[in-house]
Write a protein that holds these residues in place. Structure first.
Motif, PDB file in Angstrom:
ATOM      1  N   LEU A 282      -7.261   6.988   4.092  1.00  0.00           N
ATOM      2  CA  LEU A 282      -7.602   5.644   4.545  1.00  0.00           C
ATOM      3  C   LEU A 282      -8.149   4.810   3.390  1.00  0.00           C
ATOM      4  O   LEU A 282      -7.751   3.657   3.190  1.00  0.00           O
ATOM      5  N   LEU A 283      -9.025   5.398   2.600  1.00  0.00           N
ATOM      6  CA  LEU A 283      -9.623   4.670   1.478  1.00  0.00           C
ATOM      7  C   LEU A 283      -8.611   4.438   0.362  1.00  0.00           C
ATOM      8  O   LEU A 283      -8.596   3.380  -0.271  1.00  0.00           O
ATOM      9  N   THR A 284      -7.750   5.419   0.136  1.00  0.00           N
ATOM     10  CA  THR A 284      -6.739   5.283  -0.912  1.00  0.00           C
ATOM     11  C   THR A 284      -5.750   4.170  -0.583  1.00  0.00           C
ATOM     12  O   THR A 284      -5.209   3.526  -1.482  1.00  0.00           O
ATOM     13  N   ALA A 285      -5.533   3.927   0.704  1.00  0.00           N
ATOM     14  CA  ALA A 285      -4.575   2.903   1.122  1.00  0.00           C
ATOM     15  C   ALA A 285      -5.100   1.486   0.936  1.00  0.00           C
ATOM     16  O   ALA A 285      -4.318   0.529   1.014  1.00  0.00           O
ATOM     17  N   ILE A 286      -6.389   1.330   0.674  1.00  0.00           N
ATOM     18  CA  ILE A 286      -6.972  -0.009   0.570  1.00  0.00           C
ATOM     19  C   ILE A 286      -6.325  -0.805  -0.558  1.00  0.00           C
ATOM     20  O   ILE A 286      -5.969  -1.977  -0.387  1.00  0.00           O
ATOM     21  N   GLY A 287      -6.153  -0.179  -1.736  1.00  0.00           N
ATOM     22  CA  GLY A 287      -5.575  -0.880  -2.882  1.00  0.00           C
ATOM     23  C   GLY A 287      -4.191  -1.451  -2.597  1.00  0.00           C
ATOM     24  O   GLY A 287      -3.976  -2.672  -2.722  1.00  0.00           O
ATOM     25  N   PRO A 288      -3.237  -0.606  -2.191  1.00  0.00           N
ATOM     26  CA  PRO A 288      -1.894  -1.120  -1.886  1.00  0.00           C
ATOM     27  C   PRO A 288      -1.891  -2.149  -0.760  1.00  0.00           C
ATOM     28  O   PRO A 288      -1.113  -3.100  -0.792  1.00  0.00           O
ATOM     29  N   VAL A 289      -2.750  -1.959   0.239  1.00  0.00           N
ATOM     30  CA  VAL A 289      -2.774  -2.888   1.367  1.00  0.00           C
ATOM     31  C   VAL A 289      -3.212  -4.280   0.931  1.00  0.00           C
ATOM     32  O   VAL A 289      -2.684  -5.294   1.408  1.00  0.00           O
ATOM     33  N   ILE A 290      -4.174  -4.344   0.018  1.00  0.00           N
ATOM     34  CA  ILE A 290      -4.634  -5.649  -0.461  1.00  0.00           C
ATOM     35  C   ILE A 290      -3.485  -6.402  -1.131  1.00  0.00           C
ATOM     36  O   ILE A 290      -3.273  -7.591  -0.891  1.00  0.00           O
ATOM     37  N   ALA A 291      -2.734  -5.677  -1.978  1.00  0.00           N
ATOM     38  CA  ALA A 291      -1.601  -6.309  -2.659  1.00  0.00           C
ATOM     39  C   ALA A 291      -0.552  -6.777  -1.658  1.00  0.00           C
ATOM     40  O   ALA A 291      -0.005  -7.890  -1.772  1.00  0.00           O
ATOM     41  N   ILE A 292      -0.268  -5.954  -0.655  1.00  0.00           N
ATOM     42  CA  ILE A 292       0.721  -6.316   0.362  1.00  0.00           C
ATOM     43  C   ILE A 292       0.231  -7.515   1.171  1.00  0.00           C
ATOM     44  O   ILE A 292       1.007  -8.431   1.484  1.00  0.00           O
ATOM     45  N   PHE A 293      -1.049  -7.529   1.502  1.00  0.00           N
ATOM     46  CA  PHE A 293      -1.606  -8.626   2.299  1.00  0.00           C
ATOM     47  C   PHE A 293      -1.490  -9.957   1.572  1.00  0.00           C
ATOM     48  O   PHE A 293      -1.146 -10.978   2.171  1.00  0.00           O
ATOM     49  N   ILE A 294      -1.747  -9.939   0.260  1.00  0.00           N
ATOM     50  CA  ILE A 294      -1.667 -11.172  -0.523  1.00  0.00           C
ATOM     51  C   ILE A 294      -0.247 -11.736  -0.498  1.00  0.00           C
ATOM     52  O   ILE A 294      -0.034 -12.938  -0.292  1.00  0.00           O
ATOM     53  N   VAL A 295       0.745 -10.855  -0.704  1.00  0.00           N
ATOM     54  CA  VAL A 295       2.139 -11.301  -0.686  1.00  0.00           C
ATOM     55  C   VAL A 295       2.541 -11.734   0.723  1.00  0.00           C
ATOM     56  O   VAL A 295       3.282 -12.708   0.904  1.00  0.00           O
ATOM     57  N   MET A 296       2.021 -11.039   1.720  1.00  0.00           N
ATOM     58  CA  MET A 296       2.356 -11.361   3.103  1.00  0.00           C
ATOM     59  C   MET A 296       1.905 -12.776   3.460  1.00  0.00           C
ATOM     60  O   MET A 296       2.628 -13.514   4.146  1.00  0.00           O
ATOM     61  N   VAL A 297       0.718 -13.168   2.985  1.00  0.00           N
ATOM     62  CA  VAL A 297       0.222 -14.523   3.261  1.00  0.00           C
ATOM     63  C   VAL A 297       1.181 -15.553   2.678  1.00  0.00           C
ATOM     64  O   VAL A 297       1.492 -16.573   3.307  1.00  0.00           O
ATOM     65  N   GLY A 298       1.672 -15.291   1.464  1.00  0.00           N
ATOM     66  CA  GLY A 298       2.635 -16.196   0.849  1.00  0.00           C
ATOM     67  C   GLY A 298       3.944 -16.261   1.614  1.00  0.00           C
ATOM     68  O   GLY A 298       4.522 -17.338   1.791  1.00  0.00           O
ATOM     69  N   MET A 299       4.413 -15.100   2.094  1.00  0.00           N
ATOM     70  CA  MET A 299       5.653 -15.065   2.868  1.00  0.00           C
ATOM     71  C   MET A 299       5.506 -15.805   4.192  1.00  0.00           C
ATOM     72  O   MET A 299       6.424 -16.501   4.638  1.00  0.00           O
ATOM     73  N   MET A 300       4.340 -15.680   4.820  1.00  0.00           N
ATOM     74  CA  MET A 300       4.114 -16.332   6.109  1.00  0.00           C
ATOM     75  C   MET A 300       4.231 -17.848   6.006  1.00  0.00           C
ATOM     76  O   MET A 300       4.650 -18.504   6.961  1.00  0.00           O
ATOM     77  N   SER A 301       3.873 -18.385   4.840  1.00  0.00           N
ATOM     78  CA  SER A 301       3.925 -19.833   4.670  1.00  0.00           C
ATOM     79  C   SER A 301       5.347 -20.352   4.504  1.00  0.00           C
ATOM     80  O   SER A 301       5.574 -21.562   4.508  1.00  0.00           O
ATOM     81  N   VAL A 302       6.324 -19.432   4.361  1.00  0.00           N
ATOM     82  CA  VAL A 302       7.720 -19.842   4.176  1.00  0.00           C
ATOM     83  C   VAL A 302       8.611 -19.330   5.304  1.00  0.00           C
ATOM     84  O   VAL A 302       9.368 -20.099   5.897  1.00  0.00           O
ATOM     85  N   ILE A 303       8.535 -18.035   5.619  1.00  0.00           N
ATOM     86  CA  ILE A 303       9.441 -17.461   6.618  1.00  0.00           C
ATOM     87  C   ILE A 303       8.759 -17.213   7.960  1.00  0.00           C
ATOM     88  O   ILE A 303       9.381 -16.693   8.877  1.00  0.00           O
ATOM     89  N   GLY A 304       7.481 -17.533   8.065  1.00  0.00           N
ATOM     90  CA  GLY A 304       6.790 -17.378   9.338  1.00  0.00           C
ATOM     91  C   GLY A 304       6.023 -16.069   9.456  1.00  0.00           C
ATOM     92  O   GLY A 304       6.320 -15.088   8.774  1.00  0.00           O
ATOM     93  N   GLY A 305       5.044 -16.079  10.357  1.00  0.00           N
ATOM     94  CA  GLY A 305       4.205 -14.901  10.554  1.00  0.00           C
ATOM     95  C   GLY A 305       4.889 -13.718  11.218  1.00  0.00           C
ATOM     96  O   GLY A 305       4.741 -12.582  10.766  1.00  0.00           O
ATOM     97  N   PRO A 306       5.674 -13.923  12.293  1.00  0.00           N
ATOM     98  CA  PRO A 306       6.256 -12.783  13.008  1.00  0.00           C
ATOM     99  C   PRO A 306       7.156 -11.908  12.141  1.00  0.00           C
ATOM    100  O   PRO A 306       7.024 -10.680  12.142  1.00  0.00           O
ATOM    101  N   ILE A 307       8.069 -12.524  11.389  1.00  0.00           N
ATOM    102  CA  ILE A 307       9.006 -11.741  10.581  1.00  0.00           C
ATOM    103  C   ILE A 307       8.281 -11.068   9.418  1.00  0.00           C
ATOM    104  O   ILE A 307       8.592  -9.915   9.067  1.00  0.00           O
ATOM    105  N   SER A 308       7.327 -11.758   8.808  1.00  0.00           N
ATOM    106  CA  SER A 308       6.545 -11.147   7.730  1.00  0.00           C
ATOM    107  C   SER A 308       5.797  -9.932   8.260  1.00  0.00           C
ATOM    108  O   SER A 308       5.770  -8.874   7.627  1.00  0.00           O
ATOM    109  N   TRP A 309       5.200 -10.076   9.424  1.00  0.00           N
ATOM    110  CA  TRP A 309       4.465  -8.995  10.077  1.00  0.00           C
ATOM    111  C   TRP A 309       5.393  -7.823  10.391  1.00  0.00           C
ATOM    112  O   TRP A 309       5.083  -6.658  10.129  1.00  0.00           O
ATOM    113  N   LEU A 310       6.559  -8.128  10.928  1.00  0.00           N
ATOM    114  CA  LEU A 310       7.529  -7.095  11.297  1.00  0.00           C
ATOM    115  C   LEU A 310       8.032  -6.342  10.075  1.00  0.00           C
ATOM    116  O   LEU A 310       8.007  -5.112  10.031  1.00  0.00           O
TER     117      LEU A 310
END
Length: 232
Positions: A58-86
């Motif tokens: 769980l703790l080891t996953a924090i690093g990769p998740v932060i990077a993914i979350f940052i990119v996900m926020v950028g994707m949500m602003s273009v392709i929408g939240g549902p598809i980025s989430w999926l």
């Protein structure tokens, strides 16, 4: 970017279409965890070790998740939240999904998220991401159960050799993934160097603080990311 695009991309129907896949992914994680617990009991592995392993993962996953979350926020602003989430719930490779979405826009000759980004570009991006990830999912479904047999056959049943083989494969994969950053320099190179140094330091510290060992990888990832942001 036309706000009408985001309105369509975030409609309730799209959320409802994406939700089952995300829910199924969560259910799979729960089933996998329960199966791991059951197998551990059959092997007489104490619950304390399972709890420690779960916490470490769980703790080891924090690093990769932060990077993914940052990119996900950028994707949500273009392709929408549902598809980025999926997409990121079943693939988890933010750079790959972002590249696929951009490729869809490039195929139509428009800029990703630009003024000329329309509904056709949005739909093309969605399809590009789906087709791009389909191969991995099909391969995983058809051949994953055979990989362990192949690994044992290559290792000849030697447990020590299997450990060396698996470690070498992991080093090769991560070395290849980082080769571009090392070659191009910049923030990627700084992250690799800072992460490697911090890993060595943390491992040295674990000689006096054994409990720190389970957090070593997570700490190294966070230090590497922080160094890239500050000095990159």
């Amino acid at each position: 970017m036309n706000q009408e695009i985001l309105r369509v991309a975030n409609e309730i129907g799209v959320w409802l279409a994406a939700a089952p896949v995300v829910i199924l992914t969560a259910i799979q994680a729960i089933i996998y965890t329960r199966l791991a617990r059951k197998t551990a009991r059959e092997l007489n592995i104490p619950d304390e070790k399972c709890d420690r392993a779960f916490k470490t993962g769980l703790l080891t996953a924090i690093g990769p998740v932060i990077a993914i979350f940052i990119v996900m926020v950028g994707m949500m602003s273009v392709i929408g939240g549902p598809i980025s989430w999926l997409r990121l719930s079943i693939i988890g490779s933010a750079p790959t999904e972002l590249t696929a979405a951009k490729t869809g826009a490039d195929a139509l000759g428009v800029s990703f998220g630009g003024a000329d980004y329309d509904l056709n570009a949005l739909a093309t991006g969605w399809w590009t991401m789906a087709v791009n990830g389909a191969g991995w999912l099909v391969f995983a479904g058809l051949f994953t159960h055979k990989l362990e047999g192949i690994r044992n056959k290559v290792g000849g049943g030697d447990v020590k050799w299997l450990a060396v083989l698996s470690s070498a494969a992991m080093l090769g994969v991560f070395g290849y993934l980082n080769s571009g950053d090392i070659k191009n320099g910049g923030g990627g190179l700084i992250a690799v160097i800072a992460g490697a140094i911090s890993m060595v330091v943390v491992i040295k510290l674990t000689e006096k603080l054994p409990k720190l060992k389970e957090y070593a990888l997570g700490i190294a990832m966070l230090v590497g990311m922080l160094a890239a942001v500050i000095f990159g």
